[in-house]
Design an enzyme around this catalytic site. Structure first.
Site, PDB file in Angstrom:
ATOM      1  N   SER A 245       0.849  -1.186   0.000  1.00 39.51           N
ATOM      2  CA  SER A 245       0.000   0.000   0.000  1.00 39.51           C
ATOM      3  C   SER A 245       0.886   1.238   0.000  1.00 39.51           C
ATOM      4  O   SER A 245       2.110   1.156   0.097  1.00 39.51           O
ATOM      5  CB  SER A 245      -0.905   0.012   1.238  1.00 39.51           C
ATOM      6  N   LYS A 246       0.249   2.400  -0.099  1.00 37.43           N
ATOM      7  CA  LYS A 246       1.000   3.654  -0.156  1.00 37.43           C
ATOM      8  C   LYS A 246       1.872   3.873   1.078  1.00 37.43           C
ATOM      9  O   LYS A 246       2.894   4.536   1.014  1.00 37.43           O
ATOM     10  CB  LYS A 246       0.027   4.832  -0.314  1.00 37.43           C
ATOM     11  N   ARG A 247       1.467   3.306   2.205  1.00 33.56           N
ATOM     12  CA  ARG A 247       2.262   3.533   3.414  1.00 33.56           C
ATOM     13  C   ARG A 247       3.632   2.862   3.329  1.00 33.56           C
ATOM     14  O   ARG A 247       4.527   3.156   4.113  1.00 33.56           O
ATOM     15  CB  ARG A 247       1.509   3.040   4.654  1.00 33.56           C
ATOM     16  N   GLY A 249       5.544   3.249   0.845  1.00 32.82           N
ATOM     17  CA  GLY A 249       6.400   4.093   0.011  1.00 32.82           C
ATOM     18  C   GLY A 249       5.899   4.123  -1.411  1.00 32.82           C
ATOM     19  O   GLY A 249       4.797   3.680  -1.726  1.00 32.82           O
TER      20      GLY A 249
END
Length: 473
Positions: A245-247, A249
């Site tokens: 996911s975006k978390r 990076g």
């Protein structure tokens, strides 16, 4: 006696949905398809699956093509846009209706929802009452969908090249809508028709599509078309093992370019992410094409490892041509607000051999070459002035005069000259290096002194020493 028919040409395809950027998972899928086809003298095709007109955007299409171009994964034919083939999809729906493998469903959305909820509450699959009902002339005038009539009481078996044999009970799948009430074909129908018409022999995609393989296989069988080889590869997880996911990076391919990674490094890293060839970690594109096979793809999700990616990128930076690295590094400097100078690229090119071995990304190359692009005279801070004052300054003045008489500006000759000078001055090089570095780099990072001198060139280096000594008089 006739000879057996030759095996069909291997044809793979990458078929992204243009509802977002090309992410790293999609990039790896494209790469696997590319390598499998290229290694067998086959074709690699690209299809944009834009049947979802509300979510598909021109910006996403451009981002997909830009990402593929950066990775240098070029299709062998012009890309196909799925939405442009809607008439062909509807033609196949008519064939399925004529053969009895599809039927018209006149339930409204509200009626469908109510029946589906009731089926779920009773623990059975949803079944439309129109499956076994003949529509009247009046019925045909009403809006309706078309559903695929799946066979009942049979198993759907797919011999997946990665997952092995996978089985489903056809009764549990329900009857798939293949044409919406507005006449738009649905994804699973369009995919089958397009893959068949494009001659796709191997469907290599993420294992989130595994259940689609069951439905698509039934459609292939109903049409009497040979199924392609399915190969469903595990998804990429983050370093912590959770779904990417975006978390975790940056995921979009263009973000990796902006983070300073080379496309050949990304190809090398992505090829190794979920596939292996013995213990080989670093390999060329030619080796990847020759080695890649579906038997080497693992069943477990691969984990994104930024340390390993940096290691691979550092290797390919060392292998890259200096003029190419100079251009890429100049782009980073310009993006950071550097005002372009007439000789900046030439100065970076001169410095590149002396800094490339220490960088893991082009961003680090920019950090390590910032000293090269500084304009004379370099401003000295208080620490630099102190280093170049008094006895230390006099020593640096003697070194400057000695270097001015030095004919060779070769880095190895400079190393020997600096060592000889320190010996003659009867001091360790720690008494010389910091002051010279202050004069030459003005507080910016730089390689060892001999490499810094070589990177700057004779005239620039001597000029910077003169400027620094003049400021401390």
């Amino acid at each position: 006696m006739t000879s057996p028919d030759p095996k069909p040409e291997v044809v793979t395809r990458f078929a992204p949905s243009p509802t977002g950027y090309l992410h790293i998972g999609g990039a790896r899928t494209a790469l696997f398809n590319y390598l499998y086809a290229r290694g067998r003298n086959g074709k690699f095709l690209v299809r944009i699956e834009d049947t979802d007109r509300e979510r598909s955007t021109d910006a996403a299409v451009k981002a997909i093509f830009d990402g593929l171009a950066w990775l240098e994964l070029f299709a062998d034919e012009e890309p196909v846009f799925q939405a442009s083939r809607a008439d062909r999809h509807r033609q196949v729906v008519d064939l399925l209706l004529e053969s009895g493998c599809a039927y018209r469903d006149f339930l409204t959305a509200e009626e469908t929802g109510a029946l589906r909820d009731a089926a779920k509450a009773e623990g059975r699959p949803f079944e439309s009452p129109w499956r076994d009902r003949e529509p009247t002339v009046d019925d045909l005038a009403r809006p309706h969908t078309v559903r695929f009539r799946r066979p009942l009481d049979s198993a759907v078996v797919v011999e997946d090249a990665v997952q092995g044999q996978v089985r489903w009970d056809s009764a549990a799948l329900d009857d798939l809508v293949i044409l919406r009430s507005d006449g738009a074909p649905t994804y699973n129908l369009a995919v089958v028709v397009d893959d068949h018409d494009m001659g796709v022999t191997h469907v290599i995609r993420g294992d989130d599509h595994l259940n689609n393989a069951a439905r698509q296989s039934l459609i292939y069988d109903a049409l009497g078309w040979p199924r392609p080889v399915f190969a469903h590869i595990p998804l990429i997880h983050g370093p912590d093992g959770a779904k990417l996911s975006k978390r975790h990076g940056a995921q979009a391919v263009h973000e990796y370019a902006e983070m300073g990674y080379l496309p050949e490094a990304m190809r090398n890293y992505l090829a190794r992410l979920g596939w292996s060839h013995g213990d080989d970690e670093l390999f060329s594109d030619e080796q990847a094409r020759a080695w890649f096979d579906l038997s080497g793809v693992g069943k477990a999700p691969a984990r994104l490892d930024f340390d390993k990616l940096a290691h691979v990128n550092a290797h390919w930076i060392r292998m890259a041509e200096d003029d190419r690295l100079a251009k890429l590094t100049l782009d980073v400097h310009l993006a950071r607000g550097h005002a372009l100078g007439e000789n900046d690229e030439a100065r970076l090119l001169q410095a590149m051999p002396f800094v490339k071995d220490r960088a893991k990304t082009t961003l680090e190359l920019a950090d390590q070459t910032a000293f090269v692009l500084k304009s004379r005279p370099l401003a000295l801070d208080d620490k630099g002035r102190a280093l170049l004052s008094g006895e230390s300054g006099e020593r640096i003045g003697r070194l400057r005069d000695r270097l001015a008489l030095f004919a060779s500006w070769d880095v190895f000759a400079l190393e020997a000259e600096l060592k000889a000078f320190a010996g003659e001055e009867a001091v360790g090089f720690g008494k010389i290096g910091p002051a010279v570095r202050a004069a030459l780099a003005g507080g910016s990072p730089s390689p060892d002194i001999a490499k810094t001198l070589a990177a700057l060139g004779r005239e620039e280096a001597l000029g910077r020493l003169d400027d620094a000594l003049q400021q401390t008089k």
